[in-house]
Design a protein around this motif. Structure first.
Motif, PDB file in Angstrom:
ATOM      1  N   SER A  74      79.407  51.876   7.698  1.00 30.13           N
ATOM      2  CA  SER A  74      78.247  51.349   6.993  1.00 30.13           C
ATOM      3  C   SER A  74      77.714  50.163   7.802  1.00 30.13           C
ATOM      4  O   SER A  74      78.064  49.998   8.973  1.00 30.13           O
ATOM      5  CB  SER A  74      78.638  50.941   5.567  1.00 30.13           C
ATOM      6  N   ALA A  75      76.874  49.337   7.187  1.00 27.86           N
ATOM      7  CA  ALA A  75      76.291  48.198   7.898  1.00 27.86           C
ATOM      8  C   ALA A  75      75.853  47.143   6.892  1.00 27.86           C
ATOM      9  O   ALA A  75      75.731  47.409   5.697  1.00 27.86           O
ATOM     10  CB  ALA A  75      75.107  48.642   8.763  1.00 27.86           C
ATOM     11  N   LEU A 119      74.926  54.188   5.286  1.00 25.77           N
ATOM     12  CA  LEU A 119      76.179  54.907   5.514  1.00 25.77           C
ATOM     13  C   LEU A 119      75.982  55.999   6.551  1.00 25.77           C
ATOM     14  O   LEU A 119      74.885  56.514   6.749  1.00 25.77           O
ATOM     15  CB  LEU A 119      76.749  55.506   4.221  1.00 25.77           C
ATOM     16  N   ALA A 120      77.083  56.336   7.210  1.00 27.35           N
ATOM     17  CA  ALA A 120      77.229  57.582   7.960  1.00 27.35           C
ATOM     18  C   ALA A 120      78.557  58.169   7.539  1.00 27.35           C
ATOM     19  O   ALA A 120      79.557  57.446   7.459  1.00 27.35           O
ATOM     20  CB  ALA A 120      77.201  57.328   9.469  1.00 27.35           C
ATOM     21  N   GLY A 121      78.562  59.460   7.245  1.00 27.06           N
ATOM     22  CA  GLY A 121      79.804  60.050   6.770  1.00 27.06           C
ATOM     23  C   GLY A 121      79.684  61.547   6.587  1.00 27.06           C
ATOM     24  O   GLY A 121      78.841  62.209   7.208  1.00 27.06           O
ATOM     25  N   VAL A 122      80.520  62.078   5.705  1.00 25.04           N
ATOM     26  CA  VAL A 122      80.630  63.526   5.511  1.00 25.04           C
ATOM     27  C   VAL A 122      80.568  63.826   4.016  1.00 25.04           C
ATOM     28  O   VAL A 122      81.251  63.180   3.212  1.00 25.04           O
ATOM     29  CB  VAL A 122      81.945  64.061   6.105  1.00 25.04           C
ATOM     30  N   GLU A 196      79.590  54.414  13.517  1.00 23.52           N
ATOM     31  CA  GLU A 196      79.046  53.069  13.262  1.00 23.52           C
ATOM     32  C   GLU A 196      77.625  52.919  13.812  1.00 23.52           C
ATOM     33  O   GLU A 196      76.792  52.220  13.212  1.00 23.52           O
ATOM     34  CB  GLU A 196      79.972  51.990  13.824  1.00 23.52           C
ATOM     35  N   GLU A 197      77.342  53.577  14.921  1.00 24.39           N
ATOM     36  CA  GLU A 197      75.974  53.538  15.457  1.00 24.39           C
ATOM     37  C   GLU A 197      75.002  54.274  14.535  1.00 24.39           C
ATOM     38  O   GLU A 197      73.898  53.798  14.277  1.00 24.39           O
ATOM     39  CB  GLU A 197      75.954  54.160  16.847  1.00 24.39           C
ATOM     40  N   ALA A 198      75.436  55.424  14.035  1.00 28.08           N
ATOM     41  CA  ALA A 198      74.564  56.225  13.172  1.00 28.08           C
ATOM     42  C   ALA A 198      74.292  55.537  11.841  1.00 28.08           C
ATOM     43  O   ALA A 198      73.225  55.716  11.244  1.00 28.08           O
ATOM     44  CB  ALA A 198      75.196  57.594  12.933  1.00 28.08           C
ATOM     45  N   ALA A 199      75.263  54.743  11.368  1.00 36.97           N
ATOM     46  CA  ALA A 199      75.099  54.055  10.085  1.00 36.97           C
ATOM     47  C   ALA A 199      74.141  52.877  10.166  1.00 36.97           C
ATOM     48  O   ALA A 199      73.544  52.491   9.158  1.00 36.97           O
ATOM     49  CB  ALA A 199      76.463  53.568   9.578  1.00 36.97           C
ATOM     50  N   GLY A 412      77.695  46.154  11.987  1.00 35.51           N
ATOM     51  CA  GLY A 412      78.274  47.343  11.382  1.00 35.51           C
ATOM     52  C   GLY A 412      79.601  47.057  10.708  1.00 35.51           C
ATOM     53  O   GLY A 412      80.246  46.032  10.959  1.00 35.51           O
ATOM     54  N   VAL A 413      80.017  48.003   9.862  1.00 34.53           N
ATOM     55  CA  VAL A 413      81.290  47.910   9.150  1.00 34.53           C
ATOM     56  C   VAL A 413      81.957  49.284   9.176  1.00 34.53           C
ATOM     57  O   VAL A 413      81.326  50.289   8.809  1.00 34.53           O
ATOM     58  CB  VAL A 413      81.091  47.453   7.690  1.00 34.53           C
ATOM     59  N   LEU A 414      83.211  49.328   9.610  1.00 38.81           N
ATOM     60  CA  LEU A 414      83.964  50.573   9.572  1.00 38.81           C
ATOM     61  C   LEU A 414      84.565  50.757   8.188  1.00 38.81           C
ATOM     62  O   LEU A 414      85.161  49.829   7.637  1.00 38.81           O
ATOM     63  CB  LEU A 414      85.088  50.547  10.608  1.00 38.81           C
TER      64      LEU A 414
END
Length: 443
Positions: A74-75, A119-122, A196-199, A412-414
Motif C-alpha cells: 500500500s502507500a 493497494l496492490a494485491g490479489v 510496492e511500485e504498483a501500489a 510505500g508500505v509493505l
C-alpha cells in the motif's frame, strides 16, 4: 493469511480462491477513543506515530458487488495523515454517516478505522454480482467509492451524492493484510512493476490526471504552460509527468536544489526553487504581499520567454493561492485540490474577475479517469514516484515523514509482501523503463 501469502509468492494465483479466509487480519487503525488525543496542539505537533496502530481486526462480511483483496503493498497519502491527526474532523464522523445508509454500510461504523487509500494485491473472494473479476486476479485499486443510486452520478461518478474516498471516508482500507473494496474500484496491476511500485500511484496519479488532463479538470492541451506547485512531491510529480507526456511546458516549483534536480531528471527544464528565491507570500498570518506575487510572475516570464501560465496546478492552498491567481494568464485557470497548507484561501478578486480567469475545483477521479491514469502507468508512459518503503509495523513513522514533508514522491508500505522487489511478471517492459521507475528511489 500465511497460506494466502505463500500461494501468491509462489505465483499460484489460481489456487488463492480455494484457500480459507481467516477470521481476522492485521490492519493499521485509528480508534474513536483517541479522537481527542491531540486537542490543543498545533497541527505540526500532532504525531501520527501516537495514533496509528497495527492490530488484529475482524474480516468484514462480503457484500454484493464487493471484493476481498489480499494486500501485498500500500502507500501513504495525505488523507492518511489527516485521519491520523483527526483533522479537519475525525473520520469517525464519516463512518457514522455512512453506516446509516443501509444495513450493509453499517459494517463500516466501528470503534476503529482501518485506513489507507492505495493497494496492490490479489483478489481472494468476490461477492454476488461480480463478474469482471475473480479470485487470483492481480489488481490495484482506485479509491472512489460510490453507490450510484442517484441520477447525479451517472455522467460523472464523482458527482454521486454518496461519493466517498475509500479508506478515508469508508472503513477496511488498504494499509492492511486484507482490504474490502467495491469491485468497480479494481484495475489490472501493471505487470512490469513490483507490488510496492504498483501500489504507489493510485490516489495521486488519478487525482493529477483528472485535475490536469481530464475535461472535468484543466483539459490541458499541447503547448500549455503549466505552473506546478510541489512538482517533485506525491501529487506534483505526476502532474509534471502528465504535462511532459501531453506536450505541455511545466514550470516546476520546488523547495530545494535536490528537488529541482528530480524535476530536471524527469525532463522538466523550467524549475523555480522557491526557497532559493526567498518568496514570502505572507507578511504575517493575516496579510499577503502582492509584491511577492509580482516577483514570482516575473520569474515565470523569465523562464518561459514572456508567457504566463495557462494552468496553475494548485494543491498547497492558503499559502500559495493568492500568488496562483495573480500569475495565471488572462483567461487561464487555477485548478485546485487538497489545500495542504490551509483551506481558507484568500486572493485579490480583481485579478480573477477583470482578467476572466477561472478557478476549477477538482477531487480525485471517476472510474474512467482512474482507469486511464493506470493504463498510462501500465504502458510505461507514466512512472511511479516511489522513494521509500516501510513495513506495515512502521506505518506510523511513514505517515509522520509525510506529515513533516520529509519525503519525495510517494512513501510505500509493505503489507503481505515480505520484502521489496516482488511481483514483476513482465521483466522485459520493466527493463525498458527501469531508470524512470527508480528515479525517486532513495531520494
Amino acid at each position: 493469511m500465511k497460506d494466502i501469502r505463500d500461494a501468491i509468492l509462489a505465483g499460484q494465483f489460481a489456487d488463492v480462491g480455494g484457500l480459507e479466509v481467516p477470521e481476522s487480519y492485521q490492519g493499521v487503525t485509528v480508534r474513536a477513543e483517541d479522537a481527542d488525543m491531540f486537542e490543543g496542539l498545533p497541527t505540526k505537533e500532532k504525531d501520527p506515530r501516537k495514533s496509528l496502530r497495527v492490530e488484529d481486526v475482524a474480516v468484514p462480511e462480503l457484500g454484493p458487488g464487493e471484493a476481498l483483496v489480499a494486500v501485498m503493498a500500500s502507500a501513504i497519502n495525505y488523507n492518511t495523515v489527516w485521519t491520523s491527526i483527526f483533522e479537519p474532523v475525525s473520520t469517525f464522523s464519516f463512518l457514522k454517516r455512512y453506516g446509516k445508509l443501509s444495513p450493509l454500510t453499517a459494517r463500516h461504523d466501528l470503534p476503529y478505522h482501518v485506513v489507507g487509500s492505495d493497494l496492490a494485491g490479489v483478489v481472494v473472494q468476490t461477492g454476488p454480482g461480480v463478474n469482471a473479476w475473480k479470485a487470483g486476479d492481480q489488481v490495484v485499486a482506485h479509491c472512489l467509492s460510490v453507490e450510484l443510486e442517484s441520477p447525479d452520478g451517472h455522467s460523472d461518478t464523482m458527482m454521486d451524492p454518496e461519493q466517498r474516498i475509500w479508506g478515508f471516508e469508508t472503513n477496511f482500507g488498504g494499509l492492511a493484510e486484507l482490504a474490502l473494496v467495491k469491485s468497480n474500484q479494481l484495475m489490472p496491476k501493471p505487470a512490469h512493476l513490483t507490488w510496492e511500485e504498483a501500489a504507489s500511484p493510485g490516489l495521486v496519479n488519478s487525482t493529477a490526471y483528472r485535475q490536469l488532463v481530464s475535461r472535468n479538470g484543466a483539459d490541458m492541451k499541447q503547448g500549455d504552460v503549466v505552473l506546478i506547485w510541489g512538482a517533485s512531491g506525491g501529487l506534483g510529480s505526476y502532474a509534471t509527468q502528465f504535462a511532459l507526456n501531453g506536450g505541455a511546458t511545466p514550470v516546476c516549483v520546488v523547495s530545494s536544489e535536490e528537488k529541482a534536480q528530480i524535476c530536471r531528471d524527469m525532463g522538466a527544464d523550467l524549475v523555480i526553487d522557491r526557497n532559493a528565491e526567498g518568496y514570502k507570500f505572507w507578511k504575517d498570518p493575516q496579510t499577503q504581499d502582492p509584491r511577492e506575487w509580482k516577483r514570482l510572475g516575473a520569474k515565470i516570464r523569465e523562464l518561459t520567454g514572456g508567457e504566463d501560465p495557462d494552468i496553475v496546478f494548485e494543491h498547497p492552498g492558503r499559502e500559495t493561492f493568492g500568488a496562483s491567481v495573480y500569475v495565471t494568464r488572462k483567461g487561464g485557470q487555477i485548478v485546485t485540490c487538497a489545500s495542504t497548507s490551509g483551506y481558507m484561501h484568500e486572493f485579490d478578486n480583481r485579478y480573477l474577475w477583470m482578467n476572466l480567469k477561472r478557478i476549477v475545483g477538482s477531487h480525485f477521479a471517476n472510474y474512467r479517469e482512474a482507469f486511464e491514469a493506470n493504463r498510462l502507468v501500465a504502458k510505461g508512459m507514466i512512472h511511479p514516484t516511489l522513494s521509500r518503503v516501510y513495513p506495515l509495523a512502521e506505518t506510523g513513522q511513514a505517515a509522520y515523514d509525510v506529515h513533516r514533508n520529509a519525503h519525495q514522491g510517494k512513501v510505500g508500505v509493505l503489507a503481505l509482501a515480505p520484502e521489496e522487489g516482488l511481483g514483476v511478471t513482465d521483466p522485459e517492459t520493466r527493463a525498458k523503463h527501469i531508470d524512470g521507475i527508480n528515479r525517486f528511489r532513495g531520494v
